[in-house]
Write a protein that holds these residues in place. Structure first.
Motif, PDB file in Angstrom:
ATOM      1  N   PRO A 174     -84.162  38.466  -1.438  1.00 39.49           N
ATOM      2  CA  PRO A 174     -83.913  39.438  -2.510  1.00 39.49           C
ATOM      3  C   PRO A 174     -82.698  39.038  -3.331  1.00 39.49           C
ATOM      4  CG  PRO A 174     -84.291  40.539  -0.402  1.00 39.49           C
ATOM      5  CD  PRO A 174     -84.091  39.080  -0.108  1.00 39.49           C
ATOM      6  N   ALA A 175     -82.928  38.460  -4.492  1.00 38.30           N
ATOM      7  CA  ALA A 175     -81.839  38.029  -5.373  1.00 38.30           C
ATOM      8  C   ALA A 175     -82.204  38.283  -6.828  1.00 38.30           C
ATOM      9  CB  ALA A 175     -81.535  36.545  -5.147  1.00 38.30           C
ATOM     10  N   PHE A 176     -83.174  39.171  -7.051  1.00 44.55           N
ATOM     11  CA  PHE A 176     -83.647  39.432  -8.404  1.00 44.55           C
ATOM     12  C   PHE A 176     -84.192  40.847  -8.475  1.00 44.55           C
ATOM     13  CE2 PHE A 176     -86.845  37.072  -5.937  1.00 44.55           C
ATOM     14  CZ  PHE A 176     -87.882  37.998  -5.877  1.00 44.55           C
ATOM     15  N   ALA A 182     -83.241  32.077  -5.839  1.00 44.05           N
ATOM     16  CA  ALA A 182     -83.637  33.030  -4.794  1.00 44.05           C
ATOM     17  C   ALA A 182     -84.404  32.354  -3.670  1.00 44.05           C
ATOM     18  CB  ALA A 182     -84.484  34.147  -5.397  1.00 44.05           C
ATOM     19  N   LEU A 183     -84.434  31.032  -3.649  1.00 43.24           N
ATOM     20  CA  LEU A 183     -85.169  30.308  -2.619  1.00 43.24           C
ATOM     21  C   LEU A 183     -84.229  29.638  -1.629  1.00 43.24           C
ATOM     22  CD1 LEU A 183     -88.095  28.433  -4.428  1.00 43.24           C
ATOM     23  CD2 LEU A 183     -88.227  30.502  -3.034  1.00 43.24           C
ATOM     24  N   LEU A 184     -84.658  29.612  -0.369  1.00 44.71           N
ATOM     25  CA  LEU A 184     -83.959  28.879   0.671  1.00 44.71           C
ATOM     26  C   LEU A 184     -84.951  27.952   1.361  1.00 44.71           C
ATOM     27  CD1 LEU A 184     -81.890  31.743   2.373  1.00 44.71           C
ATOM     28  CD2 LEU A 184     -81.025  29.979   0.822  1.00 44.71           C
ATOM     29  N   PRO A 185     -84.556  26.724   1.668  1.00 43.48           N
ATOM     30  CA  PRO A 185     -85.441  25.863   2.462  1.00 43.48           C
ATOM     31  C   PRO A 185     -85.710  26.507   3.810  1.00 43.48           C
ATOM     32  CG  PRO A 185     -83.608  24.618   1.527  1.00 43.48           C
ATOM     33  CD  PRO A 185     -83.297  26.061   1.308  1.00 43.48           C
ATOM     34  N   ARG A 186     -86.940  26.397   4.294  1.00 36.86           N
ATOM     35  CA  ARG A 186     -87.282  26.990   5.584  1.00 36.86           C
ATOM     36  C   ARG A 186     -86.911  25.999   6.686  1.00 36.86           C
ATOM     37  NH1 ARG A 186     -92.926  28.289   6.904  1.00 36.86           N
ATOM     38  NH2 ARG A 186     -93.288  28.205   4.671  1.00 36.86           N
ATOM     39  N   LYS A 196     -76.762  37.196  -4.626  1.00 38.36           N
ATOM     40  CA  LYS A 196     -76.488  36.858  -6.020  1.00 38.36           C
ATOM     41  C   LYS A 196     -75.196  36.068  -6.205  1.00 38.36           C
ATOM     42  CE  LYS A 196     -79.191  40.194  -8.643  1.00 38.36           C
ATOM     43  NZ  LYS A 196     -79.185  41.155  -9.765  1.00 38.36           N
ATOM     44  N   ASP A 197     -74.474  35.842  -5.138  1.00 45.01           N
ATOM     45  CA  ASP A 197     -73.242  35.049  -5.180  1.00 45.01           C
ATOM     46  C   ASP A 197     -73.535  33.718  -4.483  1.00 45.01           C
ATOM     47  OD1 ASP A 197     -70.776  33.817  -4.462  1.00 45.01           O
ATOM     48  OD2 ASP A 197     -69.744  35.743  -4.616  1.00 45.01           O
ATOM     49  N   ARG A 251     -72.875  30.372   2.570  1.00 42.41           N
ATOM     50  CA  ARG A 251     -72.269  30.644   3.875  1.00 42.41           C
ATOM     51  C   ARG A 251     -73.211  31.464   4.759  1.00 42.41           C
ATOM     52  NH1 ARG A 251     -67.417  31.396   0.610  1.00 42.41           N
ATOM     53  NH2 ARG A 251     -67.748  33.669   0.557  1.00 42.41           N
ATOM     54  N   ALA A 252     -73.823  32.483   4.171  1.00 46.11           N
ATOM     55  CA  ALA A 252     -74.719  33.340   4.947  1.00 46.11           C
ATOM     56  C   ALA A 252     -75.929  32.568   5.454  1.00 46.11           C
ATOM     57  CB  ALA A 252     -75.172  34.526   4.093  1.00 46.11           C
ATOM     58  N   ALA A 253     -76.518  31.738   4.582  1.00 50.07           N
ATOM     59  CA  ALA A 253     -77.691  30.956   4.986  1.00 50.07           C
ATOM     60  C   ALA A 253     -77.343  29.999   6.114  1.00 50.07           C
ATOM     61  CB  ALA A 253     -78.246  30.196   3.786  1.00 50.07           C
ATOM     62  N   ALA A 254     -76.155  29.387   6.039  1.00 47.22           N
ATOM     63  CA  ALA A 254     -75.726  28.477   7.110  1.00 47.22           C
ATOM     64  C   ALA A 254     -75.541  29.237   8.423  1.00 47.22           C
ATOM     65  CB  ALA A 254     -74.428  27.775   6.715  1.00 47.22           C
TER      66      ALA A 254
END
Length: 332
Positions: free
Chosen positions: A91-93, A111-115, A276-277, A283-286
């Motif tokens: 959720p980024a949009f 808004a995409l992250l590698p799986r 959105k930042d 950092r959160a994804a890591a």
């Protein structure tokens, strides 16, 4: 053509329709994905019913922000993603601009992250929003650390369970609050240090008792309404009460004056603060990906529904009778 969920009027789950639409080509900064699984969130039910934090700007409207799939096409200026790559959208949009309740969807590349390897589509559609929300509020904003105590209601929701896992990973103590005792044992198995049944116990008194009168450093409140005053009473000096949902549907008073103006922080939080930042999202994804690799984090899926049963999926979500994430699967 791609089957796509839209609604032509605001209302209950029954207003959603499955329609054949041309998915189109991605524009600058956009990516088109083949959607394999969709994470269902309360924000979508609120948007559909006209009760979300942003209004529906035009009809018919689309829905959905969290999905897992494979990149089909990359728009101009997009780097870091390639056709055939497994990804998840977060959720980024605004749902006024994009929606992933579909066989194919265009979303912003931001808004995409590698799986991560070993994360299938169902897991990829169910882990990001809950863990990004829990991490963003408690760790990024709240600076939760080892030895802190966090109280969380709606504990059997996806975010509630992710908050339990997140607290345990940093060495904090998660105290789960649930309405009935039916889910108590499952919450303990998920890592809750204590479970308070709000229908049977005085929640603030129990929180103070469990902390030796000190109070909790963090509250993650999905309910809001009149109960915030009681929860605030159990917050330690300098602690923070996060309001990230309003399940009660009732007005929420500011508790500080009623309680004699203690050293209390009360703030709202949405996952958009994190997603959105770019720096916070990185950092959160890591953090989440690391937890998935070690097994500290894992998807907790309540039920699977096929895309054809999107109305049933929303009705199940609104019933409140779930433990974990509801996921919709898309057959191709």
């Amino acid at each position: 053509m791609a089957r796509t969920v839209r609604f032509h009027e605001v209302g209950g789950p029954e207003v959603m329709r499955l329609e054949d639409l041309e998915p189109g080509e991605p524009g600058p900064g956009e990516v088109r994905i083949r959607v394999d699984a969709i994470g269902i969130n309360r924000a979508e039910a609120l948007f559909r019913s006209g009760r979300y934090i942003e209004p529906v700007e035009r009809l018919p409207a689309r829905l959905g922000a969290e999905a897992a799939g494979v990149v089909e096409a990359v728009g101009p200026g997009v780097t870091g993603f390639a056709e055939g790559q497994a990804v998840s959208s977060v959720p980024a949009f605004s749902q006024n601009d994009y929606g992933v309740y579909a066989e194919r969807a265009i979303v912003p590349a931001a808004a995409l992250l590698p799986r991560p390897d070993g994360v299938d589509a169902v897991a990829g559609a169910s882990v990001w929003m809950p863990y990004l929300t829990a991490y963003g509020a408690l760790v990024e904003v709240g600076s939760m650390r080892a030895g802190d105590v966090v109280a969380l209601n709606a504990a059997s929701s996806g975010v509630g369970l992710a908050a339990i896992h997140t607290a345990n990973r940093v060495g904090a103590m998660p105290i789960a609050v649930t309405r009935t005792g039916e889910k108590k044992e499952r919450l303990l198995k998920e890592g809750a240090a204590e479970v308070i049944v709000s229908g049977e116990e005085d929640v603030p008194a129990r929180l103070l008792s469990l902390t030796g009168g000190r109070g909790v450093e963090h509250v993650l409140d999905a309910v809001a309404g009149p109960g915030v005053t009681g929860l605030a009473r159990a917050v330690a000096p300098g602690g923070t009460l996060f309001l990230y949902g309003a399940l009660s549907g009732e007005p929420t008073p500011y508790p500080g004056f009623t309680l004699g103006m203690p050293a209390l922080n009360v703030r709202t939080y949405t996952v958009l603060e994190t997603t959105k930042d770019p720096r916070r999202l990185r950092r959160a994804a890591a953090f989440v990906a690391s937890g998935l690799r070690t097994g500290a984090f894992r998807p907790v899926v309540d039920r699977l529904f096929p895309l054809e049963e999107i109305v049933r999926a929303h009705r199940h979500m609104e019933s409140g009778d779930r433990f974990g994430k509801i996921v919709v699967t898309v057959a191709h």
